[in-house]
Design a protein around this motif. Structure first.
Motif, PDB file in Angstrom:
ATOM      1  N   ARG A   1      47.734  36.647  43.097  1.00 19.65           N
ATOM      2  CA  ARG A   1      47.033  36.554  44.378  1.00 19.65           C
ATOM      3  C   ARG A   1      46.367  37.879  44.736  1.00 19.65           C
ATOM      4  O   ARG A   1      45.265  37.907  45.292  1.00 19.65           O
ATOM      5  N   LYS A   2      47.048  38.975  44.423  1.00 14.46           N
ATOM      6  CA  LYS A   2      46.502  40.297  44.706  1.00 14.46           C
ATOM      7  C   LYS A   2      45.184  40.501  43.939  1.00 14.46           C
ATOM      8  O   LYS A   2      44.193  40.976  44.510  1.00 14.46           O
ATOM      9  N   TYR A   3      45.181  40.132  42.669  1.00 17.21           N
ATOM     10  CA  TYR A   3      43.964  40.284  41.860  1.00 17.21           C
ATOM     11  C   TYR A   3      42.863  39.327  42.321  1.00 17.21           C
ATOM     12  O   TYR A   3      41.688  39.687  42.331  1.00 17.21           O
ATOM     13  N   VAL A   4      43.206  38.132  42.706  1.00 19.61           N
ATOM     14  CA  VAL A   4      42.222  37.175  43.205  1.00 19.61           C
ATOM     15  C   VAL A   4      41.604  37.701  44.501  1.00 19.61           C
ATOM     16  O   VAL A   4      40.383  37.609  44.696  1.00 19.61           O
ATOM     17  N   ASP A   5      42.409  38.263  45.366  1.00 16.70           N
ATOM     18  CA  ASP A   5      41.896  38.842  46.616  1.00 16.70           C
ATOM     19  C   ASP A   5      40.936  40.010  46.335  1.00 16.70           C
ATOM     20  O   ASP A   5      39.902  40.143  46.992  1.00 16.70           O
ATOM     21  N   ILE A   6      41.275  40.833  45.355  1.00 20.83           N
ATOM     22  CA  ILE A   6      40.390  41.953  44.996  1.00 20.83           C
ATOM     23  C   ILE A   6      39.046  41.421  44.506  1.00 20.83           C
ATOM     24  O   ILE A   6      37.981  41.928  44.904  1.00 20.83           O
ATOM     25  N   VAL A   7      39.081  40.401  43.650  1.00 21.12           N
ATOM     26  CA  VAL A   7      37.841  39.823  43.120  1.00 21.12           C
ATOM     27  C   VAL A   7      37.021  39.217  44.253  1.00 21.12           C
ATOM     28  O   VAL A   7      35.798  39.387  44.304  1.00 21.12           O
TER      29      VAL A   7
ATOM     30  N   ALA B   1      30.495  41.002  45.460  1.00 20.67           N
ATOM     31  CA  ALA B   1      29.129  41.531  45.446  1.00 20.67           C
ATOM     32  C   ALA B   1      29.025  42.708  44.476  1.00 20.67           C
ATOM     33  O   ALA B   1      28.053  42.822  43.712  1.00 20.67           O
ATOM     34  N   LEU B   2      30.025  43.569  44.469  1.00 23.07           N
ATOM     35  CA  LEU B   2      30.039  44.703  43.555  1.00 23.07           C
ATOM     36  C   LEU B   2      30.135  44.236  42.096  1.00 23.07           C
ATOM     37  O   LEU B   2      29.407  44.717  41.226  1.00 23.07           O
ATOM     38  N   ILE B   3      30.989  43.276  41.827  1.00 23.27           N
ATOM     39  CA  ILE B   3      31.154  42.736  40.467  1.00 23.27           C
ATOM     40  C   ILE B   3      29.868  42.043  40.020  1.00 23.27           C
ATOM     41  O   ILE B   3      29.398  42.257  38.895  1.00 23.27           O
ATOM     42  N   ALA B   4      29.264  41.241  40.891  1.00 23.03           N
ATOM     43  CA  ALA B   4      28.007  40.564  40.547  1.00 23.03           C
ATOM     44  C   ALA B   4      26.905  41.585  40.300  1.00 23.03           C
ATOM     45  O   ALA B   4      26.080  41.419  39.385  1.00 23.03           O
ATOM     46  N   GLY B   5      26.879  42.647  41.071  1.00 18.69           N
ATOM     47  CA  GLY B   5      25.886  43.701  40.882  1.00 18.69           C
ATOM     48  C   GLY B   5      26.017  44.368  39.525  1.00 18.69           C
ATOM     49  O   GLY B   5      25.018  44.606  38.836  1.00 18.69           O
TER      50      GLY B   5
END
Length: 167
Positions: A10-16, A21-25
């Motif tokens: 859950r912690k990793y899902v929340d980070i994603v 927007a940063l990851i998509a960028g």
């Protein structure tokens, strides 16, 4: 133990989710850089012909025991003949290759460049070999590979005629 794993997931899902927007960028930036690199690189084409060397049918008692070595020697001899300066110069002239480079550079440099793009390697079986030519123009690459293969066949016929007349 399972509860810790669930909380970790859950912690990793929340980070994603928070940083989508940063990851998509970063994904779009990486794709754009990769596409720009791909488009800026010169295209290189390769044409390969596969030739098979078949021995003449002669008296088996007169044939040497190491037939594979003999075939390699014949192919090596033909390779030297086909990639000689005079042979490559005739191919360059007949196909009209490097017309603008001929005005600037000596023919020996052009022949050396063409020779460096030729690769002759034995194939899987001992009596077959491949001729590969690499270049930047697809039609020219195919024509040169075919011309070299034709020259191999022509020189092989001359070689066989000489051997037959010796016999």
């Amino acid at each position: 133990m399972e509860i810790k794993q669930i909380h970790q997931i859950r912690k990793y899902v929340d980070i994603v989710i928070r940083r989508k927007a940063l990851i998509a960028g970063f994904i779009l930036l990486g794709a754009a850089v990769g596409l720009a690199f791909y488009l800026s690189q010169p295209k290189i084409y390769r044409a390969t012909t596969l030739l098979s060397y078949q021995q003449q049918k002669i008296n088996p008692a007169r044939m040497s025991p190491d037939e594979q070595a003999r075939i390699r020697d014949i192919v090596s001899t033909l390779t030297q003949i086909v990639t000689s300066n005079s042979s490559l110069e005739r191919i360059i002239d007949s196909l009209g290759m490097h017309q603008e480079a001929k005005q600037v550079f000596p023919i020996e440099d052009i022949i050396a460049k063409v020779r460096s793009n030729i690769e002759i390697t034995p194939a899987g079986r001992g009596d077959t070999f491949s001729i590969t030519y690499t270049g930047s123009q697809p039609k020219e690459v195919a024509r040169v590979a075919n011309a070299i293969a034709s020259k191999f066949i022509e020189e092989n016929m001359k070689y066989r005629e000489e051997k037959a007349s010796e016999t």
